[in-house]
Scaffold this motif. Sequence first.
Motif, PDB file in Angstrom:
ATOM      1  N   PRO A   1      14.364   5.738  62.885  1.00  0.00           N
ATOM      2  CA  PRO A   1      15.356   6.438  62.052  1.00  0.00           C
ATOM      3  C   PRO A   1      14.878   7.807  61.570  1.00  0.00           C
ATOM      4  CG  PRO A   1      15.236   4.124  61.450  1.00  0.00           C
ATOM      5  CD  PRO A   1      14.134   4.353  62.441  1.00  0.00           C
ATOM      6  N   TRP A   2      13.593   7.922  61.218  1.00  0.00           N
ATOM      7  CA  TRP A   2      13.074   9.218  60.768  1.00  0.00           C
ATOM      8  C   TRP A   2      13.136  10.242  61.891  1.00  0.00           C
ATOM      9  CZ3 TRP A   2       9.134  12.370  62.422  1.00  0.00           C
ATOM     10  CH2 TRP A   2       8.770  13.413  61.571  1.00  0.00           C
ATOM     11  N   ALA A   3      12.724   9.858  63.106  1.00  0.00           N
ATOM     12  CA  ALA A   3      12.739  10.783  64.237  1.00  0.00           C
ATOM     13  C   ALA A   3      14.173  11.124  64.648  1.00  0.00           C
ATOM     14  CB  ALA A   3      11.970  10.184  65.412  1.00  0.00           C
ATOM     15  N   GLU A   4      15.073  10.162  64.589  1.00  0.00           N
ATOM     16  CA  GLU A   4      16.479  10.423  64.920  1.00  0.00           C
ATOM     17  C   GLU A   4      17.084  11.437  63.946  1.00  0.00           C
ATOM     18  OE1 GLU A   4      18.547   9.673  67.226  1.00  0.00           O
ATOM     19  OE2 GLU A   4      17.546   8.111  68.399  1.00  0.00           O
ATOM     20  N   GLU A   5      16.767  11.291  62.668  1.00  0.00           N
ATOM     21  CA  GLU A   5      17.278  12.233  61.677  1.00  0.00           C
ATOM     22  C   GLU A   5      16.691  13.626  61.895  1.00  0.00           C
ATOM     23  OE1 GLU A   5      17.418  12.723  56.789  1.00  0.00           O
ATOM     24  OE2 GLU A   5      16.563  10.920  57.722  1.00  0.00           O
TER      25      GLU A   5
ATOM     26  N   CYS B   1      17.414  14.720  73.957  1.00  0.00           N
ATOM     27  CA  CYS B   1      16.114  15.362  74.179  1.00  0.00           C
ATOM     28  C   CYS B   1      14.974  14.346  74.170  1.00  0.00           C
ATOM     29  CB  CYS B   1      15.850  16.414  73.094  1.00  0.00           C
ATOM     30  SG  CYS B   1      17.112  17.676  72.927  1.00  0.00           S
ATOM     31  N   TYR B   2      15.272  13.096  74.450  1.00  0.00           N
ATOM     32  CA  TYR B   2      14.263  12.048  74.346  1.00  0.00           C
ATOM     33  C   TYR B   2      13.033  12.290  75.221  1.00  0.00           C
ATOM     34  CZ  TYR B   2      17.874   9.429  71.855  1.00  0.00           C
ATOM     35  OH  TYR B   2      18.823   9.034  70.945  1.00  0.00           O
ATOM     36  N   PRO B   3      13.164  12.834  76.438  1.00  0.00           N
ATOM     37  CA  PRO B   3      11.943  13.076  77.228  1.00  0.00           C
ATOM     38  C   PRO B   3      10.979  14.078  76.584  1.00  0.00           C
ATOM     39  CG  PRO B   3      13.880  13.083  78.643  1.00  0.00           C
ATOM     40  CD  PRO B   3      14.377  13.092  77.234  1.00  0.00           C
ATOM     41  N   CYS B   4      11.476  14.880  75.649  1.00  0.00           N
ATOM     42  CA  CYS B   4      10.635  15.874  74.989  1.00  0.00           C
ATOM     43  C   CYS B   4      10.084  15.384  73.655  1.00  0.00           C
ATOM     44  CB  CYS B   4      11.427  17.164  74.763  1.00  0.00           C
ATOM     45  SG  CYS B   4      11.995  17.962  76.284  1.00  0.00           S
ATOM     46  N   VAL B   5      10.199  14.089  73.398  1.00  0.00           N
ATOM     47  CA  VAL B   5       9.688  13.496  72.167  1.00  0.00           C
ATOM     48  C   VAL B   5       8.575  12.521  72.525  1.00  0.00           C
ATOM     49  CG1 VAL B   5      10.250  12.170  70.095  1.00  0.00           C
ATOM     50  CG2 VAL B   5      11.939  13.740  71.071  1.00  0.00           C
ATOM     51  N   ASN B   6       7.484  12.575  71.788  1.00  0.00           N
ATOM     52  CA  ASN B   6       6.355  11.682  72.043  1.00  0.00           C
ATOM     53  C   ASN B   6       6.775  10.220  71.892  1.00  0.00           C
ATOM     54  OD1 ASN B   6       3.777  10.139  71.551  1.00  0.00           O
ATOM     55  ND2 ASN B   6       2.913  12.168  71.766  1.00  0.00           N
ATOM     56  N   LYS B   7       6.234   9.357  72.741  1.00  0.00           N
ATOM     57  CA  LYS B   7       6.583   7.932  72.715  1.00  0.00           C
ATOM     58  C   LYS B   7       6.168   7.245  71.423  1.00  0.00           C
ATOM     59  CE  LYS B   7       6.489   7.223  77.724  1.00  0.00           C
ATOM     60  NZ  LYS B   7       5.877   6.454  78.848  1.00  0.00           N
ATOM     61  N   ASP B   8       5.250   7.860  70.696  1.00  0.00           N
ATOM     62  CA  ASP B   8       4.832   7.254  69.424  1.00  0.00           C
ATOM     63  C   ASP B   8       5.975   7.210  68.418  1.00  0.00           C
ATOM     64  OD1 ASP B   8       2.328   6.931  70.460  1.00  0.00           O
ATOM     65  OD2 ASP B   8       1.500   8.744  69.547  1.00  0.00           O
ATOM     66  N   TYR B   9       7.013   8.039  68.609  1.00  0.00           N
ATOM     67  CA  TYR B   9       8.174   8.030  67.717  1.00  0.00           C
ATOM     68  C   TYR B   9       9.267   7.075  68.195  1.00  0.00           C
ATOM     69  CZ  TYR B   9       6.194  12.341  65.760  1.00  0.00           C
ATOM     70  OH  TYR B   9       5.379  13.265  65.166  1.00  0.00           O
ATOM     71  N   SER B  10       9.049   6.373  69.273  1.00  0.00           N
ATOM     72  CA  SER B  10      10.091   5.505  69.831  1.00  0.00           C
ATOM     73  C   SER B  10      10.175   4.191  69.059  1.00  0.00           C
ATOM     74  CB  SER B  10       9.804   5.213  71.303  1.00  0.00           C
ATOM     75  OG  SER B  10       8.602   4.466  71.438  1.00  0.00           O
TER      76      SER B  10
END
Length: 285
Positions: free
Chosen positions: A117-121, A189-198
Amino acid sequence: MRSRYKQTKHIEGLFWRAAKAYRIEDFQEALRMIRAENPTATAYLEGIDYQHWARAYFPGIRYNIMTTNIAESFNALARQARKLPVMMLLEFLRSTLQKWFYTRRNMTDACTHFLTPWAEEKMASHILKSANMSVKPITIDRYEVHGPSKPVAIVDLAKKECTCRKFQLSQIACTHVAAIARFQNLSHCYPCVNKDYSTEYWQAVYRESVEPLGDPSEWVQSEEIRIVHPPQMGHRRSSRPSEHNRRLLQGEETRQVECSRCHEKGHTRLVCTNPLSGVGSAREV
């Protein structure tokens, strides 16, 4: 900074502006503003290695975490429990972790988004801010992004770098990357976000459960029981413990005392035996 220079107006806000700056240019500008407000505060900050408190100079990746003093968080948690016996204190910590893991495991299971939720926001905010940006392609991986008021940014998608430095330091697609995604007609833009935020990684953290110890009468006792006596401790002063034996931080050098009489390092004025020359030496001795 708030307690040391509380007489200076806005000093705390300027400090956080310097500490959270992504670019070195923005950090230097904030430091210049601090110098204009209070030169003493600037000298104090310059005496501390920038790597220890400024994001622009940090050699690693902070993942938007600016504070790492977990000891203060632990003290706040166990403020009342620290007065209990050791076994009761340990049980308090164990039961607290059990409750935390249960609550947060339910939170992760209820999350349906790809990111936390934090990364989505955070991503939603970047997408909103990129609405008025224009994109000019340079190569298949490099783009030039123009904002309405901010300077031009150059983005390299292959290296996952942007001249604003938010992309590589936070490991989250910045507003310039979000503008490029809109330019390419991408839905996210999910490919440009580190997997640690998944959400997948978030669920993996709390997948295991913290089990209770059960009734002590049902514990399996070892045949070799060794009695451990408490350590013998001498009388401790009521004041704060000395920091002379403190373990140094990475890159921190040992500070040597300086004599106020001859200005040499390694000794103090009380044990100084160096001869003084010039006018006023007799008064110094």
